[in-house]
Design an enzyme around this catalytic site. Structure first.
Site, mmCIF file in Angstrom:
data_model
loop_
_atom_site.group_PDB
_atom_site.id
_atom_site.type_symbol
_atom_site.label_atom_id
_atom_site.label_comp_id
_atom_site.label_asym_id
_atom_site.label_seq_id
_atom_site.Cartn_x
_atom_site.Cartn_y
_atom_site.Cartn_z
ATOM 1 N N CYS A 130 22.558 -1.363 -15.763
ATOM 2 C CA CYS A 130 22.170 -2.323 -16.539
ATOM 3 C C CYS A 130 22.408 -2.070 -18.151
ATOM 4 C CB CYS A 130 20.595 -2.701 -16.597
ATOM 5 S SG CYS A 130 19.753 -1.274 -16.804
ATOM 6 N N HIS A 284 14.584 -1.203 -17.323
ATOM 7 C CA HIS A 284 15.877 -1.994 -17.822
ATOM 8 C C HIS A 284 16.099 -2.267 -19.054
ATOM 9 C CE1 HIS A 284 18.526 -4.925 -15.509
ATOM 10 N NE2 HIS A 284 17.887 -5.973 -16.059
ATOM 11 N N ASN A 309 18.598 -10.821 -19.840
ATOM 12 C CA ASN A 309 18.425 -9.956 -18.723
ATOM 13 C C ASN A 309 19.793 -9.883 -18.043
ATOM 14 O OD1 ASN A 309 18.290 -8.521 -16.257
ATOM 15 N ND2 ASN A 309 16.318 -9.664 -15.672
#
Length: 678
Positions: A130, A284, A309
């Protein structure tokens, strides 16, 4: 801004094969046309060894003159490019037998950048990168900045693409083919996905980063600044939220946003499978897209961060300004709704807004990468420095013709490029950099661990006109390759000289091949046909000859087929008089057609038909398996026919016909299920 110690220890990764730009397309390794045989060998310094092998000779010809796919044998389409067979944590072992698919086959109509803005092109898959995807997404906020990284962005039939990147602060060109890990059937990316607007730059850059670091497993976990620096050479700094308050954090990020810096948030925790504050996935990374100051109805101000995201979904975000919030429809004293002021749209796209106070509790840190598009990279590329040590410095000089804002750093190979095992890199190198003026007076000095990402920042207080000396004192690790780049970023190019008053060899990026396109037609892979169910054939009445009836009914306008998006089916019952005409009794013929028009659907349909004992059966399509059971008590036959269509099964349909005995009754039914195949 001086950084002396690492503020966050990067996850250790390694192994690499890249192409370094010297004369770019004029000196390329003739490797693409070779068959893919050997897997990647694993050794402590294998990645760095491959970095310095030089470039191939015929990349340009292969891009322009290939009518079919070419293979990059230095990063083969097998498990050795997913994970090392020698040094591995087995994190990607479920993908041992994964098939690889070519992007141009998976998506023949895709283009490099798709049809919309770049922000929504990134979609994370099963790989824990990520940080990388959030980082390249941050670069993509400025489309021109992103496009500079792409040497040949036009789709080509060889499936070969090259990228302008930075390694140890020095320009390199990395090339890859467009084969990606594509699941059990080779039909869909299992890591970074194709953009919703049919863009492929995300999975290609992810592959380039994997190749540079050896394999896909090696790029799991890290900081977004690594990705941003890979594409821009920008230095970056990590900030710990617990050491700040809401106003100071807002000042840093809003000022960075105004300057066009690339930025990101991170959440605490050990796994993104757990949920942190406001339903944000833990552990994350998120791209910071912008900062907004909303004028509320009473004239007061509300600070909002806009972020994304990399999963591309909102994931039930529960912040005060979630998409469904009624705040967005409120009207500020300036006459504009809050949504209008912040450019908010209600969509499950992973783009979110959070207040400055909420951000203090939701995130544990953020990265700011100081990308300055107006600055020029100057560098000295040092190879094999066997002289410099902790007590004997390597010395470099540069001269400024005027007071000059600049950034200066010395950078070695990233630690993740080495294998991490007991027999390889087990320690940390320590470096010291001293900047002196022409009188020998020390202006700044810093000692730091190898992955601390230190830099001297003289942007706000420009360095005065004059000649300066850089002293570099390395304490190398046990297996370190003693190469590094001495880098100055400034509005003008600056010559960096060694102790012999010489500059290093120039290895520039390639910006001259943007229009490189195929000059020959594509030899397209033979595509398997999908079922056609428009039923435009002539009307037909079955006559009891089952095999013939199946053929004639298949496209007949008399045979109705219903399409349920992921699957289709049609059925027909026909009463047929006794063909001998000895009785007035009838037989019943039941015909079923079932299947899917979707390439990536695993479809299973089951048909159950009961008749008196003695029913006849015929099937069409190799996917239909029928079992017959006879009940002597009920005096009936039960035909259970299963149509199983896997991803790579063709034709994607099955057909069955059952003819009941003369005078027999019948019953029938069907059930269907499907799942997405990868």
């Amino acid at each position: 801004m001086t950084k002396s110690l690492p503020q966050m220890l990067l996850i250790l990764l390694s192994l690499v094969t890249i192409i370094r730009s010297e004369n770019i397309f004029d000196k390329l390794v003739n490797r693409f046309s070779k068959p893919q045989k050997a897997t990647i060998s694993s050794s402590c310094q294998a990645a760095i060894t491959r970095v310095n092998k030089g470039l191939s000779k015929n990349f340009k010809d292969l891009v322009t003159k290939s009518s079919t796919y070419q293979n990059d044998t230095s990063f083969p389409s097998d498990y050795s490019s997913i994970a090392s067979t020698t040094y591995t944590k087995n994190e990607l072992s479920p993908f041992t037998k994964v098939k690889w698919g070519r992007l141009n086959t998976i998506c023949p109509t895709c283009t490099m950048f798709g049809t919309q803005n770049y922000i929504n092109d990134i979609s994370q898959g099963y790989l824990g990168d990520c940080y990388f995807l959030a980082g390249i997404s941050a670069v993509a906020e400025n489309q021109t900045r992103l496009e500079k990284a792409f040497v040949n962005p036009s789709i080509n039939w060889g499936g070969l693409y090259a990228f302008n990147v930075f390694i140890r602060g020095v320009p390199y060109v990395v090339d890859v083919d467009d084969a990606i890990p594509a699941g059990k059937y080779g039909k869909a990316s299992i890591f970074a996905g194709i953009g919703s607007d049919k863009s492929i730059w995300g999975p290609l850059l992810e592959k380039a980063w994997s190749k540079v670091n050896g394999n896909y497993e090696r790029i799991s976990a890290g900081q977004t600044g690594e990705a941003i620096s890979f594409l821009t050479n920008a230095p970056y700094q990590y900030y710990n939220v617990s050491l700040l308050n809401a106003p100071s954090m807002w000042k840093l990020i809003s000022e960075g946003d105004a300057k066009g810096f690339a930025m990101s948030f991170s959440t605490p925790g050990k796994s993104d499978k757990t949920v942190c504050s406001l339903n944000l996935p833990c552990n994350h990374a998120y791209t910071i897209i912008g900062t907004y100051q909303i004028t509320k109805s009473d004239g007061s101000k509300q600070n909002l961060y806009k972020f994304r995201n990399p999963w591309g979904i909102d994931n039930s975000f529960s912040g005060q300004y979630q998409d469904a919030s009624t705040y967005w429809s409120a009207v500020g004293s300036n006459g504009k709704t809050y949504a209008q002021q912040a450019g908010q749209t209600n969509a499950n796209d992973g783009i979110l807004y959070i207040t400055d106070n909420e951000a203090m509790g939701a995130f544990n840190g953020f990265n700011i990468a100081e990308v300055r598009d107006s600055f020029v990279n100057s560098w000295y590329d040092k190879k094999g420095d066997t002289v410099a040590s902790a007590t004997t410095p390597a010395v470099y000089t540069f001269t400024l013709a005027a007071n000059t804002p600049l950034i200066l750093f010395v950078k070695t190979y990233d630690r993740r490029m080495y294998e991490q095992n007991s027999g390889c890199k087990t320690d940390y190198a320590i470096f010291k950099v001293v900047l002196k003026d022409s009188t020998g007076k020390s202006i700044q000095a810093v000692s730091f661990y190898e992955d601390a990402n230190f830099y001297f920042n003289f942007v706000d207080t420009p360095l005065a006109k004059g000649t300066y000396k850089i002293e570099f004192y390395p304490t190398w690790g046990n297996v370190d390759v003693k190469d590094y780049g001495v880098v100055i970023q400034a509005p003008v190019s600056i010559a960096i000289l060694d102790s012999s008053s010489k500059t290093s060899a120039v290895s520039p990026h390639d910006y001259s091949s943007k229009n490189l396109k195929p000059t020959v037609p594509q030899v397209k892979p033979v595509a398997q046909p999908l079922p056609v169910i428009n039923q435009t054939g002539p009307a037909y009445t079955p006559n009891g000859t089952i095999a013939t009836d199946l053929i004639n009914c298949r496209n007949s306008s008399s045979f109705k087929v219903s399409n349920y998006n992921h699957y289709f089916y049609g059925s027909q019952v026909t009463s047929i008089l006794d063909p001998t005409k000895k009785t007035t009794k009838s037989m019943y013929q039941i015909i079923y057609l079932l299947g899917t028009q979707k390439e990536n659907i695993i479809f299973t349909g089951q048909v159950t038909i009961k008749t008196a004992v003695g029913g006849q059966i015929s099937t069409a399509g190799t996917g239909m398996i029928c079992l017959k059971s006879t009940s002597t008590t009920a005096k009936e036959d039960t035909f259970t026919c299963t149509c199983k269509i896997e991803i790579d099964f063709y034709p994607k349909e099955c057909m069955v016909g059952i003819l009941s005995p003369l005078g027999s009754s019948y019953s029938y039914g069907a059930a269907f299920q499907y799942s997405q195949g990868y």
